[in-house]
Design a protein around this motif. Structure first.
Motif, PDB file in Angstrom:
ATOM      1  N   ARG A  50       0.799  -1.195  -0.094  1.00  0.00           N
ATOM      2  CA  ARG A  50      -0.006   0.082   0.134  1.00  0.00           C
ATOM      3  C   ARG A  50       0.801   1.083  -0.039  1.00  0.00           C
ATOM      4  NH1 ARG A  50      -2.919  -1.164   4.366  1.00  0.00           N
ATOM      5  NH2 ARG A  50      -1.764   0.231   5.708  1.00  0.00           N
ATOM      6  N   ASP A  51       1.890   1.301   0.772  1.00  0.00           N
ATOM      7  CA  ASP A  51       2.751   2.265   0.938  1.00  0.00           C
ATOM      8  C   ASP A  51       4.228   1.786   1.689  1.00  0.00           C
ATOM      9  OD1 ASP A  51       2.423   1.842   3.416  1.00  0.00           O
ATOM     10  OD2 ASP A  51       0.765   3.411   3.800  1.00  0.00           O
ATOM     11  N   GLU A  52       4.918   2.999   1.594  1.00  0.00           N
ATOM     12  CA  GLU A  52       6.510   2.412   1.922  1.00  0.00           C
ATOM     13  C   GLU A  52       6.481   1.834   3.526  1.00  0.00           C
ATOM     14  OE1 GLU A  52       9.176   5.659  -0.385  1.00  0.00           O
ATOM     15  OE2 GLU A  52       9.847   5.400   1.682  1.00  0.00           O
ATOM     16  N   ALA A  53       5.610   2.330   4.370  1.00  0.00           N
ATOM     17  CA  ALA A  53       5.457   1.711   5.593  1.00  0.00           C
ATOM     18  C   ALA A  53       5.117   0.217   5.742  1.00  0.00           C
ATOM     19  CB  ALA A  53       4.751   2.459   6.507  1.00  0.00           C
ATOM     20  N   ALA A  54       4.163   0.020   4.529  1.00  0.00           N
ATOM     21  CA  ALA A  54       3.913  -1.502   4.599  1.00  0.00           C
ATOM     22  C   ALA A  54       4.738  -2.347   3.901  1.00  0.00           C
ATOM     23  CB  ALA A  54       2.709  -1.486   3.721  1.00  0.00           C
ATOM     24  N   ALA A  55       5.624  -1.561   3.040  1.00  0.00           N
ATOM     25  CA  ALA A  55       6.604  -2.391   2.362  1.00  0.00           C
ATOM     26  C   ALA A  55       7.704  -2.706   3.292  1.00  0.00           C
ATOM     27  CB  ALA A  55       7.354  -1.697   1.215  1.00  0.00           C
ATOM     28  N   GLU A  56       8.097  -1.752   4.197  1.00  0.00           N
ATOM     29  CA  GLU A  56       8.856  -1.843   5.291  1.00  0.00           C
ATOM     30  C   GLU A  56       8.643  -2.744   6.304  1.00  0.00           C
ATOM     31  OE1 GLU A  56      10.524   2.082   6.655  1.00  0.00           O
ATOM     32  OE2 GLU A  56      11.197   1.146   8.289  1.00  0.00           O
ATOM     33  N   ARG A  57       7.489  -2.814   6.688  1.00  0.00           N
ATOM     34  CA  ARG A  57       6.850  -3.927   7.641  1.00  0.00           C
ATOM     35  C   ARG A  57       7.321  -5.296   6.829  1.00  0.00           C
ATOM     36  NH1 ARG A  57       2.938  -0.217   8.652  1.00  0.00           N
ATOM     37  NH2 ARG A  57       1.453  -1.427   7.113  1.00  0.00           N
ATOM     38  N   TRP A  58       6.682  -5.531   5.709  1.00  0.00           N
ATOM     39  CA  TRP A  58       7.152  -6.849   4.987  1.00  0.00           C
ATOM     40  C   TRP A  58       8.431  -7.238   4.991  1.00  0.00           C
ATOM     41  CZ3 TRP A  58       9.602  -8.280   0.524  1.00  0.00           C
ATOM     42  CH2 TRP A  58       9.168  -9.569  -0.060  1.00  0.00           C
ATOM     43  N   LEU A  59       9.270  -6.073   4.384  1.00  0.00           N
ATOM     44  CA  LEU A  59      10.653  -6.628   4.404  1.00  0.00           C
ATOM     45  C   LEU A  59      11.406  -6.805   5.972  1.00  0.00           C
ATOM     46  CD1 LEU A  59      11.793  -3.474   2.228  1.00  0.00           C
ATOM     47  CD2 LEU A  59      12.408  -6.064   1.753  1.00  0.00           C
ATOM     48  N   THR A  60      10.770  -6.249   7.015  1.00  0.00           N
ATOM     49  CA  THR A  60      11.371  -6.595   8.480  1.00  0.00           C
ATOM     50  C   THR A  60      11.019  -7.849   8.858  1.00  0.00           C
ATOM     51  OG1 THR A  60      10.975  -4.260   8.907  1.00  0.00           O
ATOM     52  CG2 THR A  60      11.274  -5.773  10.667  1.00  0.00           C
ATOM     53  N   GLU A  61       9.960  -8.463   8.278  1.00  0.00           N
ATOM     54  CA  GLU A  61       9.377  -9.603   8.792  1.00  0.00           C
ATOM     55  C   GLU A  61       9.508 -10.903   7.821  1.00  0.00           C
ATOM     56  OE1 GLU A  61       5.177  -9.098   9.502  1.00  0.00           O
ATOM     57  OE2 GLU A  61       5.509  -7.573  10.972  1.00  0.00           O
ATOM     58  N   ILE A  62       9.239 -10.698   6.588  1.00  0.00           N
ATOM     59  CA  ILE A  62       8.987 -12.012   5.765  1.00  0.00           C
ATOM     60  C   ILE A  62      10.296 -12.451   5.065  1.00  0.00           C
ATOM     61  CG2 ILE A  62       7.811 -12.976   3.644  1.00  0.00           C
ATOM     62  CD1 ILE A  62       6.151 -11.987   6.059  1.00  0.00           C
ATOM     63  N   PRO A  63      11.066 -11.504   4.285  1.00  0.00           N
ATOM     64  CA  PRO A  63      12.558 -12.224   3.966  1.00  0.00           C
ATOM     65  C   PRO A  63      13.372 -13.100   5.057  1.00  0.00           C
ATOM     66  CG  PRO A  63      12.131 -10.077   2.919  1.00  0.00           C
ATOM     67  CD  PRO A  63      10.906 -10.164   4.002  1.00  0.00           C
ATOM     68  N   PRO A  64      13.409 -12.294   6.125  1.00  0.00           N
ATOM     69  CA  PRO A  64      14.079 -12.926   7.226  1.00  0.00           C
ATOM     70  C   PRO A  64      13.740 -14.270   7.637  1.00  0.00           C
ATOM     71  CG  PRO A  64      14.018 -10.693   7.896  1.00  0.00           C
ATOM     72  CD  PRO A  64      13.086 -10.869   6.696  1.00  0.00           C
ATOM     73  N   MET A  65      12.219 -14.314   7.745  1.00  0.00           N
ATOM     74  CA  MET A  65      11.455 -15.478   8.123  1.00  0.00           C
ATOM     75  C   MET A  65      11.562 -16.509   7.177  1.00  0.00           C
ATOM     76  SD  MET A  65       8.567 -17.236   7.653  1.00  0.00           S
ATOM     77  CE  MET A  65       7.270 -16.363   6.831  1.00  0.00           C
ATOM     78  N   LEU A  66      11.726 -16.066   5.842  1.00  0.00           N
ATOM     79  CA  LEU A  66      11.655 -17.319   4.685  1.00  0.00           C
ATOM     80  C   LEU A  66      13.131 -17.841   4.751  1.00  0.00           C
ATOM     81  CD1 LEU A  66       9.484 -15.521   2.053  1.00  0.00           C
ATOM     82  CD2 LEU A  66       8.944 -17.658   3.506  1.00  0.00           C
ATOM     83  N   TRP A  67      14.021 -16.835   4.906  1.00  0.00           N
ATOM     84  CA  TRP A  67      15.500 -17.325   4.964  1.00  0.00           C
ATOM     85  C   TRP A  67      15.555 -18.379   6.149  1.00  0.00           C
ATOM     86  CZ3 TRP A  67      19.222 -15.027   1.486  1.00  0.00           C
ATOM     87  CH2 TRP A  67      20.432 -15.554   1.792  1.00  0.00           C
ATOM     88  N   GLN A  68      15.267 -17.979   7.432  1.00  0.00           N
ATOM     89  CA  GLN A  68      15.606 -18.530   8.560  1.00  0.00           C
ATOM     90  C   GLN A  68      15.073 -19.857   8.243  1.00  0.00           C
ATOM     91  OE1 GLN A  68      17.629 -17.591  10.687  1.00  0.00           O
ATOM     92  NE2 GLN A  68      17.663 -19.349  11.812  1.00  0.00           N
ATOM     93  N   THR A  69      13.643 -20.169   7.897  1.00  0.00           N
ATOM     94  CA  THR A  69      13.135 -21.429   7.594  1.00  0.00           C
ATOM     95  C   THR A  69      13.357 -22.212   6.255  1.00  0.00           C
ATOM     96  OG1 THR A  69      11.245 -20.521   6.624  1.00  0.00           O
ATOM     97  CG2 THR A  69      11.168 -20.542   9.126  1.00  0.00           C
TER      98      THR A  69
END
Ligand SMILES: CC(C)(COP(=O)(O)OP(=O)(O)OC[C@H]1O[C@@H](n2cnc3c(N)ncnc32)[C@H](O)[C@@H]1OP(=O)(O)O)[C@@H](O)C(=O)NCCC(=O)NCCS
Length: 187
Positions: A50-69
């Motif tokens: 939706r906006d930069e804040a949403a992209a930032e939240r996604w970057l904070t949570e999703i790529p590290p989680m997918l990498w870790q798992t």
């Protein structure tokens, strides 16, 4: 292949391009990429932030989680200190030591021959760091830049898959050209 959580993840560089793990400050890149018509046409399941804040939240949570798992390795591509594109190794398969690649560049960084270096760096990470023995690419049949870029770095055409994936933009089904790469062929 090695578990993603255990691989060396410092950046890889070549040809003026740097491949590194994404960070929250890449939000402007991810926001633009997920709204780009060609990215949405040729990649599956792209959800525009939706906006930069949403992209930032996604970057904070999703790529590290997918990498870790061990489910996906996402990368930011950087040229001269600027984030210019994105790379992915998904569908990591420990039984076959294989994965699937996807790459996109921001529009102003296309048609500059950056794509070959970008795709090569993602493949090098897969082969050298993760220990993959095969990387697959599925490009829409009408996505010539993607097919030509793969062929230029050693991918061999291995099949044709009718109606393989759905455009994130129009929901239209695309036929796909299946190509595959082994470490010995990467050039
Ligand atoms: C796929 C992508 C990364 C390729 O990057 P690019 O910078 O456009 O690629 P290049 O300009 O290096 O072009 C690659 C080849 O395709 C050719 N090409 C470029 N646009 C073309 C077009 N519209 N029609 C036919 N050929 C084309 C180029 O001439 C080049 O061939 P050559 O090396 O033999 O001269 C980029 O187009 C992109 O981000 N697209 C949107 C997302 C996407 O489709 N990703 C791939 C999904 S798997």
């Amino acid at each position: 292949m090695r578990a993603l959580a255990e691989v060396r993840d410092d950046p890889l560089a070549d040809d003026g391009l740097l491949l590194r793990r994404p960070r929250p400050a890449d939000a402007p890149l991810v926001l633009r990429g997920t709204h780009d018509p060609l990215v949405r046409e040729f990649l599956q399941a792209v959800i525009p932030h939706r906006d930069e804040a949403a992209a930032e939240r996604w970057l904070t949570e999703i790529p590290p989680m997918l990498w870790q798992t061990g489910r996906a390795a996402y990368f930011t591509l950087e040229a001269a200190g600027e984030a210019v594109g994105w790379g992915e190794l998904v569908n990591l398969d420990p039984e076959q030591d294989s994965a699937e690649i996807a790459v996109w560049l921001l529009p102003e960084h296309r048609r500059l021959r950056t794509a070959k270096s970008a795709m090569r760096l993602v493949c090098r990470f897969g082969f050298e760091r993760i220990g993959l023995r095969r990387i697959d690419a599925f490009a829409a049949a009408d996505n010539m830049p993607s097919q030509l870029t793969g062929a230029a770095i050693g991918f061999r055409r291995a099949g044709y898959r009718p109606a393989l994936f759905r455009s994130s933009r129009t929901q239209r089904l695309h036929d796909a050209v299946y190509a595959t790469l082994v470490p010995e062929d990467l050039c």
